[in-house]
Design a protein around this motif. Structure first.
Motif, PDB file in Angstrom:
ATOM      1  N   TYR A   3      19.840   4.551  88.763  1.00  0.00           N
ATOM      2  CA  TYR A   3      19.257   3.370  89.388  1.00  0.00           C
ATOM      3  C   TYR A   3      20.353   2.352  89.727  1.00  0.00           C
ATOM      4  O   TYR A   3      20.377   1.793  90.827  1.00  0.00           O
ATOM      5  CB  TYR A   3      18.206   2.749  88.457  1.00  0.00           C
ATOM      6  N   LEU A   4      21.271   2.109  88.782  1.00  0.00           N
ATOM      7  CA  LEU A   4      22.365   1.159  89.017  1.00  0.00           C
ATOM      8  C   LEU A   4      23.233   1.601  90.189  1.00  0.00           C
ATOM      9  O   LEU A   4      23.606   0.786  91.043  1.00  0.00           O
ATOM     10  CB  LEU A   4      23.215   1.012  87.754  1.00  0.00           C
ATOM     11  N   THR A   5      23.563   2.884  90.227  1.00  0.00           N
ATOM     12  CA  THR A   5      24.397   3.424  91.309  1.00  0.00           C
ATOM     13  C   THR A   5      23.752   3.164  92.665  1.00  0.00           C
ATOM     14  O   THR A   5      24.418   2.722  93.612  1.00  0.00           O
ATOM     15  CB  THR A   5      24.633   4.932  91.095  1.00  0.00           C
ATOM     16  N   GLU A   6      22.461   3.376  92.741  1.00  0.00           N
ATOM     17  CA  GLU A   6      21.726   3.156  93.985  1.00  0.00           C
ATOM     18  C   GLU A   6      21.684   1.667  94.345  1.00  0.00           C
ATOM     19  O   GLU A   6      21.981   1.282  95.476  1.00  0.00           O
ATOM     20  CB  GLU A   6      20.305   3.702  93.817  1.00  0.00           C
ATOM     21  N   GLN A   7      21.348   0.827  93.382  1.00  0.00           N
ATOM     22  CA  GLN A   7      21.188  -0.607  93.646  1.00  0.00           C
ATOM     23  C   GLN A   7      22.505  -1.311  93.961  1.00  0.00           C
ATOM     24  O   GLN A   7      22.508  -2.295  94.703  1.00  0.00           O
ATOM     25  CB  GLN A   7      20.508  -1.291  92.454  1.00  0.00           C
ATOM     26  N   PHE A   8      23.626  -0.815  93.411  1.00  0.00           N
ATOM     27  CA  PHE A   8      24.927  -1.402  93.705  1.00  0.00           C
ATOM     28  C   PHE A   8      25.505  -0.864  95.015  1.00  0.00           C
ATOM     29  O   PHE A   8      26.609  -1.216  95.387  1.00  0.00           O
ATOM     30  CB  PHE A   8      25.920  -1.158  92.564  1.00  0.00           C
ATOM     31  N   MET A   9      24.744   0.004  95.695  1.00  0.00           N
ATOM     32  CA  MET A   9      25.169   0.622  96.955  1.00  0.00           C
ATOM     33  C   MET A   9      26.513   1.325  96.777  1.00  0.00           C
ATOM     34  O   MET A   9      27.426   1.209  97.601  1.00  0.00           O
ATOM     35  CB  MET A   9      25.217  -0.427  98.075  1.00  0.00           C
ATOM     36  N   ALA A  10      26.632   2.035  95.661  1.00  0.00           N
ATOM     37  CA  ALA A  10      27.892   2.670  95.273  1.00  0.00           C
ATOM     38  C   ALA A  10      28.207   3.906  96.098  1.00  0.00           C
ATOM     39  O   ALA A  10      27.307   4.597  96.570  1.00  0.00           O
ATOM     40  CB  ALA A  10      27.837   3.048  93.795  1.00  0.00           C
ATOM     41  N   GLY A  11      29.502   4.162  96.205  1.00  0.00           N
ATOM     42  CA  GLY A  11      29.965   5.384  96.844  1.00  0.00           C
ATOM     43  C   GLY A  11      29.779   6.580  95.925  1.00  0.00           C
ATOM     44  O   GLY A  11      29.333   7.637  96.346  1.00  0.00           O
ATOM     45  N   HIS A  12      30.113   6.381  94.632  1.00  0.00           N
ATOM     46  CA  HIS A  12      29.921   7.458  93.661  1.00  0.00           C
ATOM     47  C   HIS A  12      29.997   6.931  92.230  1.00  0.00           C
ATOM     48  O   HIS A  12      30.469   5.831  91.986  1.00  0.00           O
ATOM     49  CB  HIS A  12      30.909   8.601  93.875  1.00  0.00           C
ATOM     50  N   MET A  13      29.498   7.778  91.337  1.00  0.00           N
ATOM     51  CA  MET A  13      29.497   7.452  89.920  1.00  0.00           C
ATOM     52  C   MET A  13      29.973   8.672  89.149  1.00  0.00           C
ATOM     53  O   MET A  13      29.627   9.794  89.488  1.00  0.00           O
ATOM     54  CB  MET A  13      28.078   7.103  89.451  1.00  0.00           C
ATOM     55  N   THR A  14      30.820   8.427  88.160  1.00  0.00           N
ATOM     56  CA  THR A  14      31.161   9.480  87.205  1.00  0.00           C
ATOM     57  C   THR A  14      30.737   8.953  85.839  1.00  0.00           C
ATOM     58  O   THR A  14      30.801   7.748  85.586  1.00  0.00           O
ATOM     59  CB  THR A  14      32.664   9.819  87.196  1.00  0.00           C
ATOM     60  N   ALA A  15      30.276   9.849  84.989  1.00  0.00           N
ATOM     61  CA  ALA A  15      29.779   9.394  83.691  1.00  0.00           C
ATOM     62  C   ALA A  15      29.944  10.480  82.643  1.00  0.00           C
ATOM     63  O   ALA A  15      30.000  11.668  82.956  1.00  0.00           O
ATOM     64  CB  ALA A  15      28.318   8.988  83.800  1.00  0.00           C
ATOM     65  N   THR A  16      30.027  10.029  81.413  1.00  0.00           N
ATOM     66  CA  THR A  16      30.145  10.916  80.258  1.00  0.00           C
ATOM     67  C   THR A  16      29.089  10.515  79.246  1.00  0.00           C
ATOM     68  O   THR A  16      28.891   9.330  79.000  1.00  0.00           O
ATOM     69  CB  THR A  16      31.540  10.773  79.600  1.00  0.00           C
ATOM     70  N   GLU A  17      28.438  11.499  78.673  1.00  0.00           N
ATOM     71  CA  GLU A  17      27.444  11.225  77.636  1.00  0.00           C
ATOM     72  C   GLU A  17      27.976  11.638  76.277  1.00  0.00           C
ATOM     73  O   GLU A  17      28.523  12.730  76.127  1.00  0.00           O
ATOM     74  CB  GLU A  17      26.139  11.965  77.915  1.00  0.00           C
ATOM     75  N   MET A  18      27.810  10.744  75.326  1.00  0.00           N
ATOM     76  CA  MET A  18      28.149  11.045  73.932  1.00  0.00           C
ATOM     77  C   MET A  18      26.870  11.017  73.112  1.00  0.00           C
ATOM     78  O   MET A  18      26.005  10.167  73.348  1.00  0.00           O
ATOM     79  CB  MET A  18      29.071   9.967  73.347  1.00  0.00           C
ATOM     80  N   LYS A  19      26.768  11.929  72.181  1.00  0.00           N
ATOM     81  CA  LYS A  19      25.688  11.856  71.203  1.00  0.00           C
ATOM     82  C   LYS A  19      26.156  10.903  70.112  1.00  0.00           C
ATOM     83  O   LYS A  19      27.288  10.990  69.649  1.00  0.00           O
ATOM     84  CB  LYS A  19      25.390  13.228  70.599  1.00  0.00           C
ATOM     85  N   ARG A  20      25.311   9.977  69.709  1.00  0.00           N
ATOM     86  CA  ARG A  20      25.663   8.999  68.678  1.00  0.00           C
ATOM     87  C   ARG A  20      24.826   9.261  67.435  1.00  0.00           C
ATOM     88  O   ARG A  20      23.651   9.581  67.537  1.00  0.00           O
ATOM     89  CB  ARG A  20      25.397   7.574  69.174  1.00  0.00           C
ATOM     90  N   GLY A  21      25.457   9.075  66.275  1.00  0.00           N
ATOM     91  CA  GLY A  21      24.735   9.222  65.022  1.00  0.00           C
ATOM     92  C   GLY A  21      24.257  10.629  64.771  1.00  0.00           C
ATOM     93  O   GLY A  21      23.068  10.860  64.584  1.00  0.00           O
ATOM     94  N   ILE A  22      25.195  11.576  64.815  1.00  0.00           N
ATOM     95  CA  ILE A  22      24.833  12.964  64.535  1.00  0.00           C
ATOM     96  C   ILE A  22      24.361  13.049  63.083  1.00  0.00           C
ATOM     97  O   ILE A  22      25.073  12.670  62.157  1.00  0.00           O
ATOM     98  CB  ILE A  22      26.025  13.917  64.773  1.00  0.00           C
TER      99      ILE A  22
END
Length: 125
Positions: free
Chosen positions: A96-115
């Motif tokens: 949603y943020l990528t779309e609303q900021f009219m971004a060219g692209h987004m890269t992201a990493t997901e971490m699991k927290r509190g294993i």
């Protein structure tokens, strides 16, 4: 078997619209709506506009938080979305943020927290 308490997505959003990233009210509104789009319950909202440009802020949600810092002059926003439980999807907020900021692209990493181990053995840190 491991279970996590939460998911933490660190997003790099590039090619964003300068005027959006430099407008505190607009960034705040978009961040709150991103939380709602992801199904989160908003609790507190704090944002600050820097001089000459840039916005930082946090949306505290029942499920954890969304945070942002913008560099409008670079068209860049650093975002983190941390959600606990299974009900809220942090990727929905990032997309949603990528779309609303009219971004060219987004890269992201997901971490699991509190294993958390399923065993009943105590873990000493």
């Amino acid at each position: 078997m491991n279970n996590s308490l939460g998911r933490h997505v660190l997003a790099e959003i590039y090619g964003c619209n300068f005027d959006i990233l430099n407008n505190r009210e607009e960034v705040e509104s978009i961040m709150v709506n991103a939380a709602l789009e992801a199904g989160a319950e908003v609790r507190e909202v704090v944002f600050h506009k820097f001089s000459p440009q840039g916005v930082s802020g946090v949306v505290v949600i029942s499920e954890s938080h969304l945070a942002i810092h913008t560099w409008p002059e670079l068209g860049y926003a650093a975002v983190d979305v941390f959600t606990c439980g299974d009900r809220v999807n942090p990727w929905d907020a990032c997309n949603y943020l990528t779309e609303q900021f009219m971004a060219g692209h987004m890269t992201a990493t997901e971490m699991k927290r509190g294993i958390v181990e399923d065993s009943k053995e105590a873990v000493n840190l």
